[in-house]
Scaffold this active site. Structure first.
Site, PDB file in Angstrom:
ATOM      1  CD  GLU A  19     -14.626 -27.082  25.371  1.00  0.00           C
ATOM      2  OE1 GLU A  19     -14.432 -28.224  24.911  1.00  0.00           O
ATOM      3  OE2 GLU A  19     -14.826 -26.091  24.644  1.00  0.00           O
TER       4      GLU A  19
ATOM      5  CE1 TYR B  40     -10.608 -29.314  22.368  1.00  0.00           C
ATOM      6  CE2 TYR B  40     -11.910 -30.062  24.234  1.00  0.00           C
ATOM      7  CZ  TYR B  40     -11.772 -29.276  23.109  1.00  0.00           C
ATOM      8  OH  TYR B  40     -12.772 -28.427  22.742  1.00  0.00           O
TER       9      TYR B  40
ATOM     10  CG  ASP C 109     -11.837 -30.528  18.403  1.00  0.00           C
ATOM     11  OD1 ASP C 109     -11.039 -30.096  17.557  1.00  0.00           O
ATOM     12  OD2 ASP C 109     -13.051 -30.278  18.371  1.00  0.00           O
TER      13      ASP C 109
END
Length: 385
Positions: free
Chosen positions: A78, A161, A179
């Site tokens: 991520e 996020y 996102d």
DNA sequence: GAGGCGTGGCG
DNA sequence: TCGCCAAGCCT
């Protein structure tokens, strides 16, 4: 209720906003359409999950279907995927995992090694934060990622996020990461007229309202896969979309106009002169950039400051030598400015000492340096490497 | 909250 | 060719 966060009045919109009328701006067109939920039904999570079960992408950091993903793998991927393509991340993810198999290994690594391993991937603050985050996970949580969105959000480099993504994907908690993919999917589903970034809170609320209690992690990944493969920015493949029915933009035939974005200003130009000092043994004179700002702590070829106008190189050379201008220049575009770098080269004797704050590095040592792409270009332009 | 912060690929 | 874009965060 989803409609609570949608301010536009309800009105039928079929046939309006057709691509035949493309004279006004996207924002004006989207605002003028003024319609919500012209799709024939509400988007059903089950329909998207069924699509995901058939079409999910196989990615190095993903668990096999039905299995739990390793939180460290999710975290590492991520961070790397922030503003970065899946293709670019692939080899970096594999390399990091091989070198630092657990968060504790990463925490114990010297920052310089992490930076040099990250070199080329961009947004180098991510690498510094990645390292700091690994150390915080060890210090605060005993080397295990917390299964709690708020605790994740507290860690360095982890924002709204990423906290939601790790909570959902690694722990299957009901969280709604938003996102760029999901912004696009949601803004089309509801034909959100307000331009980004102002529309972010509304899109976030819409995404949260869509998230199911069952399989929230798969749902988040399904949204991203949908955005990456079907609901693409330029020419979305609406006919293949599991949410074709409920999608407002599909109904209006103007999906490609969303998300609406605020116009952006022109990108300024900067210029500078780089000093490529090459010793007789092939070594090049390098130094480390300051702790803060652009390319912080990364390795660079010495140069004048980069300003709006070309600066006279006199007084900026790292050492006294016969500097000769190389033909052409290095062009490089950063996020917020475009850089033109002229290169001066000097060839020096093998015994030349390095000035204070500088070091001689032979090409076989470049891989161990935290060399950003722009500096690789300078070296290549000078015929080194 | 707007701006700083990389890089490579694609239409 | 060049603007846009890709799983954002920090200040």
């Amino acid at each position: 209720m989803v409609d609570d966060v949608v301010s536009e009045p309800l009105a039928p919109a079929r046939g309006r906003g057709h691509l035949g009328r493309m004279t006004s701006s996207p924002a004006a067109r989207a605002a003028a359409s003024g319609a919500q939920k012209s799709g024939t039904s509400a988007p059903a999570p089950a329909a998207l999950l069924a699509w995901y079960d058939r079409h999910r992408r196989r990615l190095p950091w993903r668990a096999e279907p039905g299995r739990q993903a390793d939180p460290y793998h999710v975290f590492l991927s991520e961070i790397m995927l922030q503003q970065t393509t899946v293709k670019a991340v692939g080899p970096y993810f594999t390399g990091f995992l091989a070198r630092w198999p657990t968060v504790s290994h990463l925490a114990a690594a010297p920052l310089e090694e992490v930076l040099s391993a990250w070199a080329g991937l961009g947004y180098y603050a991510r690498a510094r934060n990645l390292h700091a985050c690994a150390q915080a996970v060890v210090a605060r949580h005993g080397g295990r990622f917390p299964d709690d969105e708020a605790a994740l959000l507290d860690l360095p480099g982890i924002g709204p996020y990423t906290a939601a993504a790790i909570a959902a994907i690694a722990f299957d908690l009901k969280a709604s990461p938003v996102d760029g993919n999901i912004e696009r999917v949601v803004s089309r589903l509801y034909r959100v007229a307000e331009p980004l970034p102002g529309a972010k809170p509304r899109i976030k609320a819409l995404a949260a309202a869509l998230t199911p209690a069952e399989r929230p992690g798969d749902f988040a990944q399904a949204m991203m896969d949908l955005g990456a493969t079907i609901c693409t920015p330029r020419s979305p493949a609406c006919s293949l979309c599991p949410w074709m029915e409920p999608c407002d933009a599909r109904a209006a035939g103007d999906a490609a106009l969303y998300p609406v974005k605020a116009p952006k200003g022109d990108k300024p130009k900067r210029e500078g002169v780089a000093f490529l000092a090459v010793r007789a043994d092939g070594a090049v004179l390098l130094r480390t950039r300051p702790d803060k700002g652009l390319l912080a702590k990364m390795t660079e070829v010495p140069s004048t400051p980069w300003g709006p106008k070309p600066e006279a190189p006199e007084g900026h050379a790292p050492l006294k030598a016969r500097w000769r201008a190389l033909p052409g220049a290095v062009e490089h575009v950063f996020t917020h400015f475009a850089l033109t770098l002229k290169v001066l080269r000097a060839d020096l004797g093998a015994g030349t000492p390095a000035p204070a704050g500088h070091r001689w590095v032979t090409p076989d040592g470049f891989d161990a340096e935290a060399l950003p792409s722009v500096m690789r270009k300078v070296l290549a332009h000078g015929g080194v490497e």
